[in-house]
Design an enzyme around this catalytic site. Structure first.
Site, PDB file in Angstrom:
ATOM      1  N   ALA A   1      -9.161   5.320   5.192  1.00  0.00           N
ATOM      2  CA  ALA A   1      -8.887   6.493   6.031  1.00  0.00           C
ATOM      3  C   ALA A   1     -10.129   7.310   6.345  1.00  0.00           C
ATOM      4  O   ALA A   1     -10.883   7.697   5.463  1.00  0.00           O
ATOM      5  CB  ALA A   1      -7.841   7.418   5.424  1.00  0.00           C
ATOM      6  N   GLY A   2     -10.313   7.551   7.626  1.00  0.00           N
ATOM      7  CA  GLY A   2     -11.365   8.456   8.081  1.00  0.00           C
ATOM      8  C   GLY A   2     -12.696   7.811   8.386  1.00  0.00           C
ATOM      9  O   GLY A   2     -13.564   8.441   8.986  1.00  0.00           O
TER      10      GLY A   2
ATOM     11  N   ASN B   1      -8.943   1.301  10.617  1.00  0.00           N
ATOM     12  CA  ASN B   1      -7.982   1.009  11.679  1.00  0.00           C
ATOM     13  C   ASN B   1      -8.389   1.746  12.948  1.00  0.00           C
ATOM     14  O   ASN B   1      -8.849   1.142  13.913  1.00  0.00           O
ATOM     15  CB  ASN B   1      -6.573   1.411  11.225  1.00  0.00           C
ATOM     16  CG  ASN B   1      -5.487   1.028  12.217  1.00  0.00           C
ATOM     17  OD1 ASN B   1      -5.737   0.726  13.378  1.00  0.00           O
ATOM     18  ND2 ASN B   1      -4.261   1.032  11.786  1.00  0.00           N
ATOM     19  N   THR B   2      -8.276   3.075  12.915  1.00  0.00           N
ATOM     20  CA  THR B   2      -8.496   3.855  14.131  1.00  0.00           C
ATOM     21  C   THR B   2      -9.900   3.655  14.709  1.00  0.00           C
ATOM     22  O   THR B   2     -10.060   3.603  15.936  1.00  0.00           O
ATOM     23  CB  THR B   2      -8.256   5.351  13.834  1.00  0.00           C
ATOM     24  OG1 THR B   2      -6.920   5.496  13.340  1.00  0.00           O
ATOM     25  CG2 THR B   2      -8.432   6.198  15.070  1.00  0.00           C
TER      26      THR B   2
ATOM     27  N   LYS C   1       0.874  -1.177   0.000  1.00  0.00           N
ATOM     28  CA  LYS C   1       0.000   0.000   0.000  1.00  0.00           C
ATOM     29  C   LYS C   1       0.908   1.224   0.000  1.00  0.00           C
ATOM     30  O   LYS C   1       1.669   1.440   0.948  1.00  0.00           O
ATOM     31  CB  LYS C   1      -0.894  -0.012   1.247  1.00  0.00           C
ATOM     32  CG  LYS C   1      -1.722   1.266   1.386  1.00  0.00           C
ATOM     33  CD  LYS C   1      -2.501   1.310   2.692  1.00  0.00           C
ATOM     34  CE  LYS C   1      -2.864   2.745   3.039  1.00  0.00           C
ATOM     35  NZ  LYS C   1      -3.495   2.867   4.360  1.00  0.00           N
TER      36      LYS C   1
ATOM     37  N   GLY D   1      -7.161   8.774  10.618  1.00  0.00           N
ATOM     38  CA  GLY D   1      -7.314   8.754  12.070  1.00  0.00           C
ATOM     39  C   GLY D   1      -8.361   9.703  12.608  1.00  0.00           C
ATOM     40  O   GLY D   1      -8.529   9.814  13.813  1.00  0.00           O
TER      41      GLY D   1
END
Lengths: 257, 65
Positions: A184-185, A206-207, A97, A158
């Protein structure tokens, strides 16, 4: 139809449409997150090794899960290429990635450097999955550079702010003939579901999971939401009226006929 | 000067990469090594000597998105 619903990245076929990021976890929660999310792909970062760490994250990732090293920390194409080569040297496959950032406030990716790195790495046989700002021209350049998918951001890394770039991701889904993986986000299962309803091929998170109150339960919630969104997309969403309402019950046959 | 993972490491002068990694306790299956921005493959660890001027990076996987 969902039973045989798969997607392909560089010749590898996946049935799970959830890519899990492995950052910010206690190592002993990673296994639960992977299995409760039903994830078949997990991202990893490459960093300087420290002999004082007796534990290695690879020991906590279930067998059979595809590793997707990222190039985080790279500020330009050359650094991303170096990181990708080091990752491959560790013998965990050809996936990478690409993540290139030099803006430490918003952590937005540099599409131009990302295209350059994609071209180099695709020629070296990597299965290249570039993280990008959702721009159609850049996405077309990534296709021509040999990307295996594109990974547009929903909102800053994040942030858990959700689909801030929704309209532009839809354009990519409509126009780009590669798997579009929203990365992301994404902060909540409902947002992951919405992106899947729009036709995204997969979601990376992830976050949202790593910072949840109960990590395995949130991983499961994401897995369910992504599957629900995929089913809805394959089913074809019902139409939206421009104005007014339309009864869903028969209007004749009783009191006022 | 010899730099390994950002730190000065003159004690490694003349050692093979293999000897250095073992003396420091690295688990070879978990790492990759770069010398002056070129990857050193595992089969070359024993024959590659660290010398003055080398910049060496030893990396592993960590959690990340």
């Amino acid at each position: 139809m969902i039973e045989n619903d798969t997607f392909t990245l560089g010749g590898h076929t996946f049935s799970s449409r959830f890519i899990l990021g492995s950052g910010k976890y206690n190592l002993d929660l990673i296994r639960a997150a992977v299995s409760d999310a039903g994830a078949q792909i997990i991202t990893l970062a490459v960093r300087r090794a420290n002999t004082k760490d007796s534990e290695n994250i690879l020991d906590y990732i279930p067998e059979g899960v595809t590793l997707l090293p990222n190039t985080s920390g790279a500020r330009n194409a050359d650094e991303a290429v170096r990181i990708a080569r080091l990752a491959r040297e560790m013998g965990c496959g050809d996936f990478v990635k690409i993540e290139i950032m030099h803006d430490s406030k918003y952590l937005l990716p540099d599409n131009y450097e990302t295209i350059k790195a994609t071209e180099i790495l695709a020629k070296e046989g990597f299965i290249v999955m570039p993280y990008m700002y959702p721009d159609l021209n850049a996405a077309r350049d990534l296709v021509n550079a040999g990307a295996a998918s594109i990974m547009p951001l929903a909102s800053p890394i994040g942030s858990n702010k959700g689909l801030a770039t929704k309209e532009f991701i839809q354009i990519l889904i409509d126009e780009i003939d590669l798997p579009v993986i929203v990365d992301a986000g994404i902060g909540k299962p409902s947002q992951a579901c919405e992106a899947m309803e729009m036709g995204a091929a997969a979601i990376m998170a992830n976050t949202a999971i790593a910072t949840a109150g109960n990590i395995p339960e949130m991983a499961k919630a994401f897995g369910l939401a992504i599957e629900a969104g995929r089913r809805a997309y394959l089913s074809g969403l019902g139409r939206v009226l421009n104005k007014g309402g339309e009864a869903s019950d028969p209007l004749t046959g009783f009191l006022h006929n | 000067m010899i730099q390994i993972n950002g730190n000065e490491a003159m004690q490694a002068d003349g050692m093979s990469i293999a000897d250095y990694l073992l003396s420091e306790g690295y688990v070879l299956s978990h790492i990759a090594v770069e010398r002056n921005e070129v990857i050193v493959s595992k089969k070359d660890y024993a024959d590659t000597r660290i010398q003055d001027g080398d910049v060496i990076e030893i990396v592993q996987f960590m959690g990340g998105g």
